[in-house]
Design a protein around this motif. Structure first.
Motif, PDB file in Angstrom:
ATOM      1  N   ASN A 222      80.431  47.851  22.673  1.00 36.71           N
ATOM      2  CA  ASN A 222      81.379  46.753  22.738  1.00 36.71           C
ATOM      3  C   ASN A 222      81.302  45.765  21.756  1.00 36.71           C
ATOM      4  OD1 ASN A 222      82.498  47.883  25.222  1.00 36.71           O
ATOM      5  ND2 ASN A 222      80.991  46.639  26.509  1.00 36.71           N
TER       6      ASN A 222
ATOM      7  N   SER B 163      85.685  52.038  24.834  1.00 40.74           N
ATOM      8  CA  SER B 163      85.876  50.642  25.223  1.00 40.74           C
ATOM      9  C   SER B 163      87.337  50.526  25.479  1.00 40.74           C
ATOM     10  CB  SER B 163      85.351  49.798  24.198  1.00 40.74           C
ATOM     11  OG  SER B 163      84.079  49.782  24.117  1.00 40.74           O
ATOM     12  N   ARG B 164      87.586  49.921  26.761  1.00 42.20           N
ATOM     13  CA  ARG B 164      88.867  50.050  27.272  1.00 42.20           C
ATOM     14  C   ARG B 164      90.046  49.122  26.687  1.00 42.20           C
ATOM     15  NH1 ARG B 164      85.637  50.554  32.382  1.00 42.20           N
ATOM     16  NH2 ARG B 164      85.047  48.390  31.803  1.00 42.20           N
ATOM     17  N   ALA B 165      89.518  47.886  26.767  1.00 44.66           N
ATOM     18  CA  ALA B 165      90.512  46.781  26.101  1.00 44.66           C
ATOM     19  C   ALA B 165      90.631  47.229  24.432  1.00 44.66           C
ATOM     20  CB  ALA B 165      90.034  45.347  26.180  1.00 44.66           C
TER      21      ALA B 165
ATOM     22  N   LEU C 133      93.316  49.895  23.795  1.00 46.65           N
ATOM     23  CA  LEU C 133      94.568  49.713  24.129  1.00 46.65           C
ATOM     24  C   LEU C 133      95.177  48.664  22.925  1.00 46.65           C
ATOM     25  CD1 LEU C 133      94.525  49.040  27.900  1.00 46.65           C
ATOM     26  CD2 LEU C 133      95.528  51.127  26.806  1.00 46.65           C
ATOM     27  N   LEU C 134      94.275  47.784  22.472  1.00 44.70           N
ATOM     28  CA  LEU C 134      94.715  46.725  21.648  1.00 44.70           C
ATOM     29  C   LEU C 134      94.704  47.225  20.353  1.00 44.70           C
ATOM     30  CD1 LEU C 134      92.463  43.630  22.734  1.00 44.70           C
ATOM     31  CD2 LEU C 134      94.996  43.677  22.748  1.00 44.70           C
TER      32      LEU C 134
ATOM     33  N   ASN D  21      83.537  35.950  27.517  1.00 39.24           N
ATOM     34  CA  ASN D  21      84.961  35.204  27.367  1.00 39.24           C
ATOM     35  C   ASN D  21      84.548  34.053  26.188  1.00 39.24           C
ATOM     36  OD1 ASN D  21      87.276  33.258  27.049  1.00 39.24           O
ATOM     37  ND2 ASN D  21      87.953  34.372  28.840  1.00 39.24           N
TER      38      ASN D  21
ATOM     39  N   GLN E 242      91.106  40.282  22.528  1.00 38.21           N
ATOM     40  CA  GLN E 242      90.014  40.880  22.895  1.00 38.21           C
ATOM     41  C   GLN E 242      88.885  39.955  23.252  1.00 38.21           C
ATOM     42  OE1 GLN E 242      89.021  44.095  23.586  1.00 38.21           O
ATOM     43  NE2 GLN E 242      86.829  43.671  23.709  1.00 38.21           N
TER      44      GLN E 242
ATOM     45  N   VAL F 196      87.682  38.840  26.902  1.00 40.14           N
ATOM     46  CA  VAL F 196      87.260  39.624  28.015  1.00 40.14           C
ATOM     47  C   VAL F 196      85.794  40.133  27.274  1.00 40.14           C
ATOM     48  CG1 VAL F 196      88.875  40.643  29.168  1.00 40.14           C
ATOM     49  CG2 VAL F 196      88.331  41.692  26.960  1.00 40.14           C
TER      50      VAL F 196
END
Length: 489
Positions: free
Chosen positions: A231, A276-278, A281-282, A401, A457, A460
């Motif tokens: 991450n 890593s998910r986000a 997608l980003l 965050n 990003q 999160v």
């Protein structure tokens, strides 16, 4: 005017420096480990390239970009002086000696009268100044001023790096830094894919058959590169990869377009290998934004855009099909726990802000305050502290965050300063897109959208505050502030 004879002494001085490094290596070689030997070979390569190219500024800047991605921190020299535990307070990173040498090279360049003519960049550090002021004031009110001061020093380094590069940036240095980003993206993505392919565990050396060296928890076979955590790797790639895609779509050079496509594909592979998910997608959203920008700016014909989108979707589906099970597991496996974990941290950090609304709890001070509010966070912080002290590394378990983290640690002024920093960089990126053309415009558009995606990003995670992304952001900001038409065709 330079002193007579001084320019002739520069090659001799470089040769003498290389000889001293070689002599030191000869004495130290028997005691060097694998990492020490690799670092020593890198220093020899830097010295050799400076001698061969006679361009020390570009060589040092390029290698500094590469060194930033080795995410290791060294506390012991400072811990002995300040008395703070190892893993806390001031530290240095492998890129610091190269950045210091870069500063000295630029100073020597001016002293010798060899500095290139560079167009002035007005107020190069203004985007970071409000954040720096907020951090300085918050440090004075922090309970642990030593920890807060160490974090504030990182903001000072950001501002100095931005100013140094912006005031020295000519076309050659601009191209060097852009190319260094591309090469480093290839290196980190390739290493991450190898880690997953060979199931290398937690060790960088294990990728090449070395002994495992577990410093942190296991990562379910996820790519980390040399950054230590998936991450951290994936958001870093997210920030920089769109710049390569912009080069691929805007450049007038076939070779540069091909290089841009190769780097983009490698970065996508690295992000998906990190699982890593986000960021995944980003990344797709940012690349789509670059394509739409190329279409709007007439760098990409509509027919080519439609055909390219179809082929991209087909290739993406083909590439992801073998990993469909792993991807599905990432979303349905610990997804709920990930959301709950972040929500708990957010609530605790906002409560810290409620108690310290004006100046925050001090940089690096929110963890201890959150531990007082949550037994689960206290256990996590204790485990992280034990790891930091035993391994001598920088480790943290802050709120995931970055905006809430700034609010909790530097109060409202800190959050406003951080937003102004990001907004100022994006504004300069938009200005660079307007005034440039060709590959320079594509890189500027991609970096701007990549930084924008990284900003999303950070809702999160906190990876932008970690050294590889933090100082890469400073270099990207310098590139956007000084982008000039014609730097890259």
């Amino acid at each position: 005017m330079s002193a007579p004879g001084l320019p002739r002494l520069l090659p001799a001085a470089l040769a003498l420096g290389g000889g001293l490094v070689a002599a030191a290596l000869a004495l130290a070689l028997p005691g060097l480990g694998a990492k020490g030997l690799a670092a020593s070979m890198g220093l020899v390569a830097v010295a050799a390239l400076m001698l061969l190219t006679r361009r020390p500024v570009e060589v040092l800047a390029g290698f500094a970009v590469l060194a930033l991605t080795y995410n290791r921190h060294y506390f012991r020299p400072f811990a002995a002086l300040t008395g703070t535990p190892v893993g806390e307070g001031l530290f240095w990173i492998p890129a610091d000696p190269l950045l210091l040498a870069l500063l000295l090279a630029i100073v020597a360049e001016r002293a010798l009268g060899r500095a290139p003519e560079v167009p002035a960049t007005p107020f190069p550090t203004w985007p970071v100044q409000p954040l720096l002021a907020a951090c300085l004031v918050s440090t004075l009110a922090a309970e642990r001023m030593d920890l807060a001061a160490a974090e504030t020093m990182r903001v000072v380094k950001f501002a100095l790096l931005l100013a140094l590069l912006a005031r020295r940036m000519d076309a050659a240095l601009w191209r060097t830094l852009a190319a260094a980003f591309g090469i480093t993206v290839l290196a980190q993505s390739g290493l991450g894919v190898l880690q997953v392919a060979f199931r290398a565990g937690d060790s960088l050396l294990a990728t090449f058959g070395g002994a495992a060296e577990t410093l942190v928890e296991g990562f379910e076979n996820r790519a980390r590169g040399s950054m230590g955590h998936p991450n951290i790797l994936a958001p870093w790639l997210l920030m920089l990869a769109p710049g390569a895609f912009g080069l691929a779509l805007f450049s007038r050079s076939r070779a540069l377009r091909a290089a841009g496509f190769v780097i983009t594909i490698a970065a996508m592979a690295g992000v998906f290998a990190a699982k890593s998910r986000a960021p995944g997608l980003l990344m797709l959203a940012a690349l789509g934004g670059v394509a739409l920008g190329a279409l709007a700016l007439r760098a990409l014909p509509a027919r080519a855009a439609a055909g390219g989108a179809i082929w991209a979707l087909l290739l993406l589906a083909a590439a992801l099909t073998p990993f469909a099970g792993d991807i599905a597991e990432r979303f349905r496996g610990d997804f709920a726990r990930s959301v709950t974990f972040r929500a708990d941290y957010n609530r605790a950090a906002l409560e810290v802000f409620d108690r310290h609304p004006l100046l925050g709890a001090g940089l690096a001070g929110s963890g201890a305050r959150m531990a007082e509010l949550s037994a689960g966070i206290a256990l996590e912080l204790a485990a992280v502290t034990a790891t930091a002290e035993s391994a001598g590394v920088r480790a943290a378990a802050p709120v995931h965050n970055l905006y809430i983290l700034m609010l909790a640690e530097a109060g409202l002024p800190g959050l406003v300063g951080f937003l102004l920093l990001l907004g100022g960089i994006l504004w300069r990126g938009a200005a660079a897109v307007r005034r440039c053309s060709g590959g320079t415009r594509g890189i500027a558009l991609g970096l701007t959208l990549g930084i924008g995606a990284q900003a999303v990003q950070q809702t999160v995670d906190f990876s932008l505050w970690w050294d590889p992304s933090w100082y890469s952001l400073a270099i990207a900001a310098a590139l956007l502030a000084t982008a000039r038409d014609g730097a890259v065709p």
